[in-house]
Design a protein around this motif. Structure first.
Motif, short mmCIF file in Angstrom:
data_model
loop_
_atom_site.label_atom_id
_atom_site.label_comp_id
_atom_site.label_asym_id
_atom_site.label_seq_id
_atom_site.Cartn_x
_atom_site.Cartn_y
_atom_site.Cartn_z
N SER A 209 2.11 1.69 -3.50
CA SER A 209 1.34 2.29 -4.37
C SER A 209 1.01 4.02 -4.02
O SER A 209 0.80 4.60 -5.15
CB SER A 209 -0.24 1.54 -3.94
OG SER A 209 -1.09 1.90 -4.92
N CYS A 210 1.04 4.31 -2.86
CA CYS A 210 0.77 5.73 -2.53
C CYS A 210 2.17 6.30 -3.10
O CYS A 210 1.97 7.56 -3.56
CB CYS A 210 0.53 5.76 -1.09
SG CYS A 210 -0.91 5.06 -0.32
N ASP A 211 3.43 5.77 -2.95
CA ASP A 211 4.57 6.64 -3.52
C ASP A 211 4.35 6.78 -5.17
O ASP A 211 4.74 7.53 -5.52
CB ASP A 211 5.69 5.70 -3.17
CG ASP A 211 6.31 5.68 -1.77
OD1 ASP A 211 5.84 6.89 -1.15
OD2 ASP A 211 6.81 4.77 -1.26
N ALA B 268 -2.52 10.46 1.90
CA ALA B 268 -2.64 9.14 1.89
C ALA B 268 -1.29 8.33 2.07
O ALA B 268 -1.06 7.27 2.92
CB ALA B 268 -3.35 8.73 0.63
N ARG B 269 -0.47 8.77 1.58
CA ARG B 269 0.90 8.05 1.73
C ARG B 269 1.38 8.48 3.19
O ARG B 269 2.15 7.42 3.83
CB ARG B 269 2.24 8.74 0.80
CG ARG B 269 3.40 8.04 1.11
CD ARG B 269 4.65 9.09 0.34
NE ARG B 269 5.82 8.39 0.71
CZ ARG B 269 6.48 8.19 1.76
NH1 ARG B 269 5.99 8.60 2.79
NH2 ARG B 269 7.64 7.43 1.75
N LYS C 227 0.78 -1.31 -0.15
CA LYS C 227 0.00 -0.11 -0.14
C LYS C 227 0.84 1.18 0.01
O LYS C 227 0.53 2.32 -0.68
CB LYS C 227 -0.98 -0.14 1.16
CG LYS C 227 -2.02 -0.97 0.96
CD LYS C 227 -2.90 -1.04 2.42
CE LYS C 227 -4.20 -2.12 2.13
NZ LYS C 227 -4.81 -1.99 3.66
N ALA D 134 -0.23 5.58 4.90
CA ALA D 134 0.27 4.19 4.44
C ALA D 134 1.44 4.11 4.90
O ALA D 134 1.62 2.82 5.63
CB ALA D 134 0.15 4.10 2.90
N ARG E 102 1.45 7.00 -6.75
CA ARG E 102 0.61 7.90 -6.87
C ARG E 102 1.05 9.31 -6.76
O ARG E 102 0.56 10.15 -7.49
CB ARG E 102 -0.83 7.57 -6.11
CG ARG E 102 -1.82 8.54 -6.11
CD ARG E 102 -2.78 8.35 -5.23
NE ARG E 102 -4.11 9.41 -5.35
CZ ARG E 102 -4.92 9.64 -4.14
NH1 ARG E 102 -5.05 8.56 -3.30
NH2 ARG E 102 -5.94 10.58 -4.41
N ALA E 103 1.90 9.46 -5.76
CA ALA E 103 2.44 10.91 -5.30
C ALA E 103 3.35 11.16 -6.41
O ALA E 103 3.33 12.40 -6.88
CB ALA E 103 2.94 10.65 -4.18
N ALA F 251 -2.56 12.76 -2.26
CA ALA F 251 -1.68 11.79 -2.52
C ALA F 251 -0.47 11.66 -1.23
O ALA F 251 -0.22 10.67 -0.59
CB ALA F 251 -1.11 11.50 -3.84
#
Length: 419
Positions: A23-25, A338-339, A20, A342, A27-28, A335
């Motif tokens: 995935s956040c990395d 969220a990161r 997760k 996460a 997206r950012a 993002a």
């Protein structure tokens, strides 16, 4: 539940939250890339608007005007330098032609060149004359030496003369006086001492001069020989073309240096003509920065005030891109948030796995777990913050049992009673 299944479940939980976070990395990073691309597009459009305003001299700031004034001065200086260097090259070329013409004219004058064979023959004849003169001088010296020796021998054979010469008669070294001096004066008259002593001095001086004369003759002969050797083994004289090339070589080198300066100046002027010189780019960046700092309404108004419709189109495109940029920045901020969540979950999962490994619950074959252990629910409660790592450990202790106990029944690692 076997210890291996327990270990796999804990490791899977850690990988889940690490995935997760990755995935956040991603997206950012994607949101940041989109934001950067939009900023670059906007900057490019602002530079285009700035270029239009520089061309039309509309809305140009004072700092930009100074930069353009410096640019004009530098371009004028380059053109003056180009003119000066071209004039310098023309002068060098004219000097090269003049020098070549002078050398050709001098070479074609009657008697300007002495034929090589004639010069060599003249050197041979000069050497022969020097050789004959040297041989004659040596023969004369031999005759003089014999004559001088014979005459000096006659003086040595005169006892009265030798006596007075050895006594220093007529010199400061003479010490006799009285009757002895009178007697010596009488003997000097008998042997004509004064005249003979003078003649003897002349003969001795002549003897000393003979080797000097011979040495001078030998030196003259050697010089004549050197001159003959130089002509005998000398390379042929340079041609007219070679003489011209040698004479104009420094001028041609100066022309080459001036040509290099011309190339550099023309390259710089080409940058000014194409508006890619440093001054223009600096002015464009300053103008674009000023446009970027303006409110959107002012930017639109300024574009509409200009006669060119091109900047209106560019400004409209900039406004649309700025809206997209604002949305992209919001996506990037979401993002990042969220990161952060996460990352905290991943760190919590890793902390649980590390704590269980230190407690001996992971990586061992000496444990299993009795029925009734709901591991997924236990992990979920820990990840939601309902349980601490210590609480999870205490919960596991209630279900864990040793396959091969190291202690007596009732004395386990965790201090539990009989099972």
């Amino acid at each position: 539940m076997l210890a291996a299944d327990f270990t796999a479940a804990i490791a899977e939980n850690t990988r889940l939250y690490q995935g997760k976070l990755e995935s956040c990395d991603a997206r950012a990073a994607e949101a940041s890339s989109d934001e950067l691309a939009l900023e670059q597009k906007i900057s490019g459009l602002l530079r285009q608007v700035a270029a239009l305003q520089l061309d039309q001299n509309d809305g140009v700031a004072a700092e930009v005007e100074r930069e353009l004034a410096f640019r004009a001065d530098e371009e004028q200086a380059l053109r003056a330098e180009l003119q000066a260097v071209n004039s310098e090259i023309a002068n060098h070329v004219a000097a090269i032609r003049q020098r070549g013409a002078e050398i050709r004219e001098a070479a074609l004058r009657p008697g300007a060149h002495l034929d090589m064979a004639q010069a060599l023959q003249a050197a041979r004849e000069a050497y022969q004359r020097a050789e004959q003169a040297h041989e004659a001088l040596l023969a004369m010296n031999a005759e003089l030496e014999a004559e001088i020796g014979a005459k000096l021998a006659r003086y040595d054979s005169d006892e009265l003369y030798v006596f007075l010469r050895e006594a220093g008669y007529g010199t400061a070294a003479y010490r006799r006086d009285g009757d002895e001096a009178a007697k010596d004066a009488w003997m000097a008259g008998l042997c004509n001492f004064d005249a003979n002593r003078r003649n003897e001095h002349i003969l001795l001086a002549m003897r000393q001069a003979l080797p000097v004369r011979a040495e001078r003759g030998a030196q003259a002969l050697a010089e004549a020989r050197d001159a003959l050797d130089r002509l005998s083994f000398a390379p042929p004289p340079p041609t007219i073309a070679e003489r011209i090339a040698q004479a104009v070589a420094p001028l041609e080198a100066a022309v080459g240096q001036a040509d290099e300066r011309v190339r550099r100046v023309r390259a710089s002027l080409a940058d000014y003509a194409a508006r890619r010189d440093a001054r223009y780019l600096r002015a464009q960046e300053l103008q674009a920065a000023g446009l970027k700092a303006m409110p959107v309404t002012d930017l639109i108004a300024q574009a509409r005030a200009t006669p060119s419709p091109e900047d209106d189109r560019l400004v409209l495109e900039i406004v649309n891109l700025q809206d997209k940029l604002a949305a992209s920045r919001r996506d990037y901020e979401r993002a990042l948030a969220a990161r952060a969540h996460a990352e905290a979950d991943a760190q919590r999962a890793e902390a649980l796995e590390d704590d269980l490994r230190r407690g001996g619950f992971i990586g061992t074959r000496e444990l299993d777990y009795r029925d009734g252990l709901d591991l997924p629910q236990l992990i979920a409660r820990y990840m939601n913050g309902e349980l601490s790592a210590g609480a999870v450990t205490r919960e596991l202790q209630q279900y864990a049992r040793e396959l091969r106990p190291k202690f007596r029944y009732g004395e386990t690692d965790w201090g539990a009673g009989p099972r």
